[in-house]
Design a protein around this motif. Structure first.
Motif, short mmCIF file in Angstrom:
data_model
loop_
_atom_site.label_atom_id
_atom_site.label_comp_id
_atom_site.label_asym_id
_atom_site.label_seq_id
_atom_site.Cartn_x
_atom_site.Cartn_y
_atom_site.Cartn_z
N SER A 7 0.85 -1.19 0.00
CA SER A 7 0.00 0.00 0.00
C SER A 7 0.88 1.24 0.00
O SER A 7 2.09 1.15 0.21
CB SER A 7 -0.90 0.02 1.24
OG SER A 7 -0.13 0.30 2.39
N ASP A 8 0.27 2.39 -0.23
CA ASP A 8 0.94 3.68 -0.03
C ASP A 8 2.28 3.82 -0.76
O ASP A 8 3.28 4.20 -0.17
CB ASP A 8 1.11 3.95 1.47
CG ASP A 8 -0.24 3.96 2.19
OD1 ASP A 8 -0.83 5.02 2.30
OD2 ASP A 8 -0.70 2.87 2.59
N VAL A 9 2.25 3.47 -2.05
CA VAL A 9 3.47 3.65 -2.86
C VAL A 9 3.56 5.12 -3.31
O VAL A 9 4.65 5.66 -3.47
CB VAL A 9 3.45 2.70 -4.08
CG1 VAL A 9 4.79 2.75 -4.82
CG2 VAL A 9 3.18 1.26 -3.65
N GLY A 57 -4.35 0.65 -1.91
CA GLY A 57 -4.67 2.08 -1.85
C GLY A 57 -3.48 3.02 -1.77
O GLY A 57 -2.39 2.65 -1.34
N ASP A 58 -3.70 4.25 -2.24
CA ASP A 58 -2.65 5.27 -2.34
C ASP A 58 -1.45 4.75 -3.14
O ASP A 58 -0.30 5.08 -2.84
CB ASP A 58 -2.21 5.76 -0.95
CG ASP A 58 -3.26 6.66 -0.30
OD1 ASP A 58 -4.35 6.83 -0.89
OD2 ASP A 58 -3.00 7.19 0.79
N ILE A 59 -1.73 3.94 -4.14
CA ILE A 59 -0.67 3.48 -5.04
C ILE A 59 -0.29 4.65 -5.95
O ILE A 59 0.87 4.84 -6.26
CB ILE A 59 -1.16 2.27 -5.89
CG1 ILE A 59 -1.67 1.13 -4.98
CG2 ILE A 59 -0.06 1.78 -6.83
CD1 ILE A 59 -0.66 0.60 -3.99
N GLY A 96 -7.46 4.09 -2.33
CA GLY A 96 -7.16 4.82 -1.11
C GLY A 96 -7.74 6.22 -1.21
O GLY A 96 -8.56 6.49 -2.10
N ASN A 97 -7.30 7.13 -0.35
CA ASN A 97 -7.80 8.49 -0.45
C ASN A 97 -7.03 9.31 -1.49
O ASN A 97 -7.62 10.12 -2.19
CB ASN A 97 -7.80 9.20 0.91
CG ASN A 97 -6.51 9.04 1.68
OD1 ASN A 97 -5.81 8.04 1.55
ND2 ASN A 97 -6.18 10.03 2.48
N HIS A 98 -5.74 9.05 -1.64
CA HIS A 98 -4.96 9.81 -2.62
C HIS A 98 -5.21 9.38 -4.06
O HIS A 98 -4.82 10.07 -4.98
CB HIS A 98 -3.46 9.72 -2.31
CG HIS A 98 -3.05 10.51 -1.11
ND1 HIS A 98 -2.31 11.66 -1.17
CD2 HIS A 98 -3.29 10.31 0.20
CE1 HIS A 98 -2.10 12.14 0.04
NE2 HIS A 98 -2.70 11.33 0.90
N ASP A 99 -5.81 8.20 -4.24
CA ASP A 99 -6.11 7.76 -5.62
C ASP A 99 -7.60 7.49 -5.80
O ASP A 99 -8.01 6.79 -6.73
CB ASP A 99 -5.26 6.54 -6.04
CG ASP A 99 -5.27 5.43 -5.01
OD1 ASP A 99 -6.08 5.48 -4.07
OD2 ASP A 99 -4.45 4.50 -5.16
N LEU A 144 -8.65 -3.21 3.55
CA LEU A 144 -9.12 -1.86 3.19
C LEU A 144 -7.97 -0.87 3.38
O LEU A 144 -7.03 -1.14 4.13
CB LEU A 144 -10.36 -1.46 3.97
CG LEU A 144 -10.24 -0.85 5.36
CD1 LEU A 144 -11.59 -0.30 5.79
CD2 LEU A 144 -9.79 -1.90 6.36
N HIS A 145 -8.07 0.26 2.68
CA HIS A 145 -6.94 1.18 2.72
C HIS A 145 -6.70 1.75 4.12
O HIS A 145 -5.56 1.85 4.57
CB HIS A 145 -7.12 2.32 1.72
CG HIS A 145 -6.03 3.35 1.82
ND1 HIS A 145 -4.71 3.04 1.56
CD2 HIS A 145 -6.05 4.65 2.21
CE1 HIS A 145 -3.98 4.12 1.77
NE2 HIS A 145 -4.76 5.10 2.17
N GLY A 146 -7.77 2.14 4.82
CA GLY A 146 -7.59 2.57 6.20
C GLY A 146 -7.92 4.02 6.49
O GLY A 146 -7.98 4.43 7.64
N GLY A 275 -3.56 0.11 5.41
CA GLY A 275 -2.33 0.90 5.20
C GLY A 275 -2.57 2.30 5.73
O GLY A 275 -2.94 2.46 6.88
N HIS A 276 -2.39 3.28 4.89
CA HIS A 276 -2.74 4.68 5.11
C HIS A 276 -1.82 5.44 6.08
O HIS A 276 -1.47 6.58 5.81
CB HIS A 276 -4.20 4.81 5.58
CG HIS A 276 -4.66 6.23 5.74
ND1 HIS A 276 -4.67 7.12 4.69
CD2 HIS A 276 -5.12 6.92 6.82
CE1 HIS A 276 -5.13 8.29 5.12
NE2 HIS A 276 -5.40 8.20 6.40
N THR A 277 -1.44 4.85 7.21
CA THR A 277 -0.67 5.64 8.17
C THR A 277 0.84 5.46 8.01
O THR A 277 1.61 6.06 8.77
CB THR A 277 -1.05 5.30 9.62
OG1 THR A 277 -0.65 3.96 9.89
CG2 THR A 277 -2.54 5.43 9.84
MN LIG Z 1 -4.05 7.10 2.60
#
Ligand SMILES: [Mn+2]
Length: 340
Positions: A7-9, A57-59, A96-99, A144-146, A275-277
């Motif tokens: 996650s979070d790449v 998420g946030d890839i 995620g939230n950024h994507d 889930l992304h988180g 992920g996320h954090t």
């Molecule tokens: Mn995030």
């Protein structure tokens, strides 16, 4: 059955560890035919070529790409996407939230078959659909992304529910910024809009008596603001957002510091992977009674000491029938962090 979760790449972000992520994907490709064995404190784990990879998420970094420019996202996507599509396993992409801006693909991309016969599927919120998760070995897992655990994000969710569609202002500003006119001329537009305001003030008597001039000036001002303000927000939002972000919190902190509301949690799976954090870690309430939470960490920035704990970058989760492992990619090698 084995899964790899990343996650979070944040591909396209200035902080993305792009080279490390690509070399990690090459390593995953090489797992085919040559599983890797690792010794842990209590036993060993053999990492095999996964049957599924979950991109949690946030890839993609669509809120805050380098220089605000989404061309940098496209550029950093090419290698990882070609490596990912070469993997002989199914790919699941959870937003995620950024994507989140590409969440409309959830309905359009449905188990698409790639050239090597593997499937790509996009999930808007979580994977799988059932709150009971999916069984791997003798436990069920839910992914889930988180950002759903994140209070600062919950306002977006509430407004989105009210509107009946996704409300994502940072995406809106970044999308507006990423038109070629605004990218090239936002400074000029900003300066001209300020000059226009001053001119308007100095000639207010003339304008007040002439509707035609007023309308023209208002139209021009609207256009100039529309083509400069998105740049200001895009370039300034990181500082605003960072203040509130529960970044660098461990799974324990997220779950104990009221970011997470237990009474609202309807997940019934044994293990929640999120992920996320950006802090690869795990948390379980009273042993045996409560769900296990595992955070997959991130692929941005450097390892960092936070409150006496090391937050490692470049981490991923490997899950097989025997359990789940938090692993890190360092110097072209995999090193185990935690096993559950
Ligand atoms: Mn995030």
């Amino acid at each position: 059955m084995s899964y790899i979760v990343v996650s979070d790449v944040h591909l396209g972000s200035k902080l993305c560890n792009f080279d490390e992520f690509c070399s990690f994907l090459e390593w995953v490709l090489d797992l085919k035919g040559s599983p890797k064995k690792f010794h842990l404190k209590d036993g060993a784990v053999e990492i095999r070529s996964p049957e599924r990879i979950i991109l949690l998420g946030d890839i993609l970094e669509l809120w805050d790409p380098e220089d605000g420019d989404r061309d940098n996202v496209v550029k950093q996507c090419l290698r990882p996407l070609s490596l990912l599509s070469d993997l002989g396993c199914d790919k699941v992409y959870v937003m995620g939230n950024h994507d989140n801006a590409v969440s409309s693909y959830d309905e359009k991309i449905d188990y698409e078959t790639l050239r090597n016969g593997t499937k790509l599927d996009i999930w808007n919120r979580h994977y799988p659909e059932e709150m009971g998760g999916m069984r791997i070995g003798d436990r069920s897992y839910y992914f889930l992304h988180g950002h759903q655990f994140d209070k600062a994000q919950s306002i977006l969710t509430k407004v989105s529910k009210f509107l009946g569609e996704t409300w994502d202002p940072l995406d809106w500003f970044n999308s507006q910024y990423n038109t070629s006119f605004t990218k090239n001329y936002w400074i000029l537009s900003g300066v001209l809009s300020a000059a226009l305001l001053i001119g308007w003030y100095l000639n207010r008597d003339l304008l007040a008596s002439n509707f035609g001039y007023t309308a023209l000036a208002a139209l021009l001002f609207g256009f100039l603001i529309y083509s400069s303000l998105p740049a200001v927000v895009t370039k300034g939002q990181r500082r605003i957002y960072d203040i509130k972000k529960p970044k660098d919190k461990t799974a324990r902190q997220i779950l104990e510091e009221k970011f997470y509301q237990e009474q609202k949690d309807t997940i019934t799976a044994d293990v929640v992977v999120f992920g996320h954090t950006h802090f690869a870690s795990s948390y379980q309430g009273e042993a045996g009674k409560k769900k296990l939470f595992i955070n997959s960490g991130s692929w941005v920035g450097e390892d960092e000491e936070i409150d006496g704990k090391t937050r490692y970058s470049n981490t991923f989760i490997y899950i097989d029938a025997a359990g789940a492992h938090i692993l890190r990619w360092k110097g072209g090698q995999v090193k185990p962090l935690e096993s559950h």
